[in-house]
Design an enzyme around this catalytic site. Structure first.
Site, short mmCIF file in Angstrom:
data_model
loop_
_atom_site.label_atom_id
_atom_site.label_comp_id
_atom_site.label_asym_id
_atom_site.label_seq_id
_atom_site.Cartn_x
_atom_site.Cartn_y
_atom_site.Cartn_z
N GLU A 225 0.93 -1.07 0.09
CA GLU A 225 -0.13 0.02 0.24
C GLU A 225 0.93 1.14 -0.15
O GLU A 225 0.58 2.15 -0.90
CB GLU A 225 -0.79 -0.04 1.35
CG GLU A 225 -1.82 -1.17 1.36
CD GLU A 225 -1.48 -2.31 2.13
OE1 GLU A 225 -2.22 -3.02 2.64
OE2 GLU A 225 -0.34 -2.54 2.19
N GLY A 280 5.80 -1.76 14.54
CA GLY A 280 4.96 -0.91 13.91
C GLY A 280 4.10 -0.04 14.70
O GLY A 280 4.29 1.14 14.51
N ARG A 281 3.24 -0.78 15.36
CA ARG A 281 2.34 -0.08 16.14
C ARG A 281 3.07 0.58 17.62
O ARG A 281 2.44 1.44 18.13
CB ARG A 281 1.02 -1.01 16.57
CG ARG A 281 1.51 -2.39 17.32
CD ARG A 281 0.21 -3.08 17.58
NE ARG A 281 0.55 -4.59 18.02
CZ ARG A 281 1.20 -5.49 17.23
NH1 ARG A 281 1.61 -5.17 15.94
NH2 ARG A 281 1.49 -6.65 17.92
#
Length: 567
Positions: A225, A280-281
Site C-alpha cells: 500500500e 510498527g504499532r
C-alpha cells in the site's frame, strides 16, 4: 469465557490461567458481587475515591466507578503476582527476545529512554544508534522548519505528506492531530495510508509540488500500500515538475532498505533508520515520528518522549495497587472474562484527540487479538476485546443510548483535560465548562442509573397526566451500574500525550502477559496480504475465474463485468 473445540493443527489444553488459584478465587468472588450496585457501594463507603484512584504527574486515574470492592481489588492484584507480570515487564525493558514468534525484543521503551542508561540487544548497547537518529531528526527538521532546506524552486516547504500504513500512519497521525495548537504556522501535515487512490488524490489536490515534502515510511520499502502511494506521488511530482532530479529535494524515507530507497531517488542523508526490535504499532517514538518533529518541532517531540519515559518509570516502580497500566489492564480482564463484556470504549472529551480511539484499536486489537498462547496451544478463554470510541460530547448524541439502556455491558474510559487551548465564552456560558459538566455527568449517570421511584417522582413533578406516566415510566428507568474510568490531566501537551499513549501500551502488554499470548506479532495481518497478492494477479488477467470458493468467484466475476461496462 468460551470453550473452543480441538483443531487438528493446534493442541488445546485446560490453561494454567483458568486453573490458577487466583483465577478460581476471582470466579468464586464474582458470584458474590456480580449483582451488587455501585450506587450502594458508594453509599456504604465514603472512601472509595481514595481507595480506587491513583496519579502519575498531573494525570489522575479515578477507577472508583467500577464494579469492585476491596476484596475484588485484592484478588485482581494477586493475579498479577501469580502470572509474574513484573518479571515479564523487566524482561521487556532489559531487551530480552519476548517476541517469541519473531525471535526478537520489543524495545519501544528504549526509544524514549531519556535516562540514556544502556539497553543491550544481543550484547550491543542500542542507545548510541537511537541517539544518532534523534540527532539526525533534529538537524533535518530544524533545517526544514528554519527555511534552510527548500524545494527545488526555492520555495519554503508548506506541506508535509506522510505516506505509510498501520503503525507508520496511525501513531504519527494521532500525535500530529493532537498537537495541532503547537504546530509551526504556515506548515501543514497530511497522512496518506489507504491504497484506495482517492486518499492520495484528494490530498494532492490541496498541495503544490514546489512546496511539498513527502515522507515514505516503510521498514522494508516494499509494503504494497505504501509503495503504490509513494510511486503515484512520485509520478504526480514528476508530471508537474518535469524534473526527476528534484525528487531528491522533496522525498525522504524512513526505512532500513537503503538500496530500494536509493532506486526511488532518495538521497542517503535523507534516509532515517529504525530497527526490527520496534514493532510498527509501537514505532511513533522512532524515526517514524519524523512528521511529528517537522510539524511541532524536535523540542516538543522530545517532550513526547519525556512523557512516555515518565510513564515507563511509573510502570517499572509503582506498586501494583497504584500502578496505572496494571490497574487498567486488570479492570479490562475483570469485565472481559467475568462479566462477558466483548468491547470497551474510549471517549476523549477533547477534539484534538479525535483519532485517539482509532490509534488504540490497532494498539490493542493487533496486539492481543490472538487465539494461540506462547506455547503454541489454543487458548480456552477470551483475549483481546473490541476497542471503539469517539469524541465527547458528539457521541453522547449517538451511541451513548446503548451505554445507558442497552443490553450490552460496555466499560468506558473517559479522558479530559482540565484546561483547554481554545477558551470560548459567550452569553450562554463557558464552552469548556459545559464540556467538563458533560464529562462528570455521564460517568455519574452511568454509575447511578435512575430507579423507578425516581423516574416516577420526576414525571409527576412535570405535571404529566397519570395515563401518560404509566406508558412512559418504563422508558425512563436506567439500570445504572455501568463501569467507567475517568482520566483527567491539566492540559493536552506533548509530555502528557506521551504519557497517555505509553499508559495504554503498557496496559495492553500486561493483559497479554496475563493471557499468556505474544502481544508483539501480527500474523493475521500478513495472511490477508498473502491472499490479496494472489487475487490481484487474477484480477489483472481480466478473465472470468473459477479458482476460488463459489462466493469469491461470483463476486470477482460480477466486479469484472462492472469494470468492463465502466472502464
Amino acid at each position: 469465557m468460551f470453550p473452543q473445540k480441538n483443531r487438528n493443527d493446534v493442541n488445546t489444553i485446560m490453561s494454567t490461567l483458568i486453573q490458577s488459584p487466583a483465577w478460581q478465587a476471582l470466579q468464586a468472588h464474582f458470584k458474590s458481587i456480580k449483582n451488587t450496585s455501585m450506587r450502594d457501594m458508594f453509599a456504604q463507603d465514603n472512601q472509595r475515591f481514595n481507595k480506587f484512584s491513583t496519579q502519575m504527574d498531573d494525570i489522575l486515574l479515578d477507577f472508583s466507578k467500577n464494579r469492585i470492592n476491596d476484596e475484588t481489588f485484592k484478588l485482581l492484584c494477586e493475579l498479577v503476582r501469580e502470572r509474574h507480570v513484573f518479571d515479564w515487564r523487566d524482561k521487556m525493558f532489559a531487551g530480552e527476545a519476548i517476541n517469541i514468534s519473531e525471535f526478537r525484543p520489543a524495545l519501544h521503551t528504549a526509544l524514549r529512554n531519556r535516562s540514556n542508561t544502556p539497553v543491550f540487544v544481543e550484547g550491543e548497547n542500542v542507545m548510541p544508534k537511537i541517539n544518532r537518529v534523534l540527532a539526525q531528526m533534529r538537524y533535518f527538521s530544524g533545517r526544514i522548519r528554519g527555511g534552510h532546506l527548500r524545494g527545488y524552486s526555492g520555495h519554503l516547504f508548506k506541506d508535509i505528506v506522510n505516506i505509510g500504513i498501520g503503525g507508520s500512519d496511525l501513531g504519527p497521525h494521532v500525535v500530529c492531530d493532537s498537537m495541532k495548537p503547537y504546530a509551526q504556522r504556515g506548515l501543514d501535515v497530511h497522512f496518506v495510508s489507504n491504497v484506495d487512490p482517492t486518499h492520495l488524490t484528494e490530498i494532492l489536490k490541496r498541495v503544490q509540488p514546489e512546496s511539498t515534502l513527502f515522507i515514505v515510511s516503510s521498514k522494508s520499502f516494499t509494503t504494497q500500500e505504501t509503495m503504490l502511494n509513494a510511486h503515484s506521488a512520485r509520478n504526480w511530482f514528476i508530471n508537474h515538475t518535469n524534473d526527476k532530479k528534484a525528487i531528491a529535494r522533496h522525498f525522504v524515507a524512513v526505512t532500513t532498505n537503503r538500496e530500494k530507497a536509493t532506486e526511488f531517488g532518495i538521497l542517503e542523508e535523507n534516509m532515517f533508520e529504525f530497527w526490527d526490535w520496534v514493532g510498527g504499532r509501537y514505532s511513533l517514538w522512532s524515526a517514524i515520528g519524523l512528521p511529528i518533529a517537522l510539524y511541532i518541532g524536535m523540542d516538543r517531540f522530545e517532550q513526547l518522549l519525556d512523557g512516555a519515559h515518565a510513564m515507563d518509570q511509573h510502570f517499572k516502580t509503582a506498586p501494583i495497587e497504584k500502578n496505572m497500566p496494571v490497574i487498567m489492564a486488570l479492570l479490562g480482564i475483570w469485565y472481559s472474562h467475568f462479566f462477558a463484556a466483548q468491547s470497551y470504549a474510549v471517549i476523549s472529551y477533547n477534539q484534538y484527540l479525535r483519532r485517539f480511539s482509532a490509534f488504540l484499536q490497532q494498539l490493542d486489537m493487533e496486539s492481543n487479538g490472538k487465539t494461540i498462547n506462547r506455547q503454541g496451544q489454543q487458548v480456552d478463554y477470551t483475549t483481546g476485546p473490541i476497542v471503539w470510541g469517539e469524541t465527547g460530547s458528539n457521541c453522547q448524541h449517538a451511541f451513548f443510548q446503548l451505554f445507558h439502556q442497552g443490553t450490552r455491558l460496555v466499560p468506558v474510559d473517559f479522558l479530559i483535560p482540565a484546561n483547554t487551548c481554545n477558551p470560548l465564552r459567550n452569553k450562554l456560558g463557558n464552552q469548556h465548562e459545559v464540556l467538563l459538566a458533560n464529562f462528570f455527568a455521564q460517568t455519574r449517570a452511568l454509575m447511578r442509573g435512575k430507579t423507578e421511584a425516581e423516574a416516577l417522582a420526576e414525571l409527576e413533578a412535570s405535571g404529566m397526566a397519570a395515563e401518560k406516566i404509566k406508558a412512559v415510566l418504563p422508558h425512563k428507568i436506567f439500570a445504572g451500574n455501568k463501569p467507567t474510568n475517568s482520566i483527567i490531566f491539566e492540559r493536552l501537551d506533548a509530555r502528557t500525550l506521551g504519557s497517555l499513549i505509553a499508559l495504554y501500551e503498557h496496559k495492553v502488554f500486561v493483559q497479554g502477559i496475563i493471557w499468556n499470548i505474544n502481544s508483539f506479532d501480527q500474523w493475521g495481518v500478513e495472511y490477508g496480504k498473502q491472499m490479496a497478492s494472489d487475487i490481484e494477479n487474477v484480477i489483472a488477467e481480466g478473465k472470468e475465474t473459477q479458482r476460488y470458493d463459489d462466493s469469491t468467484n461470483h463476486l470477482m466475476n460480477y466486479c469484472r463485468l462492472l469494470r468492463a461496462e465502466f472502464p
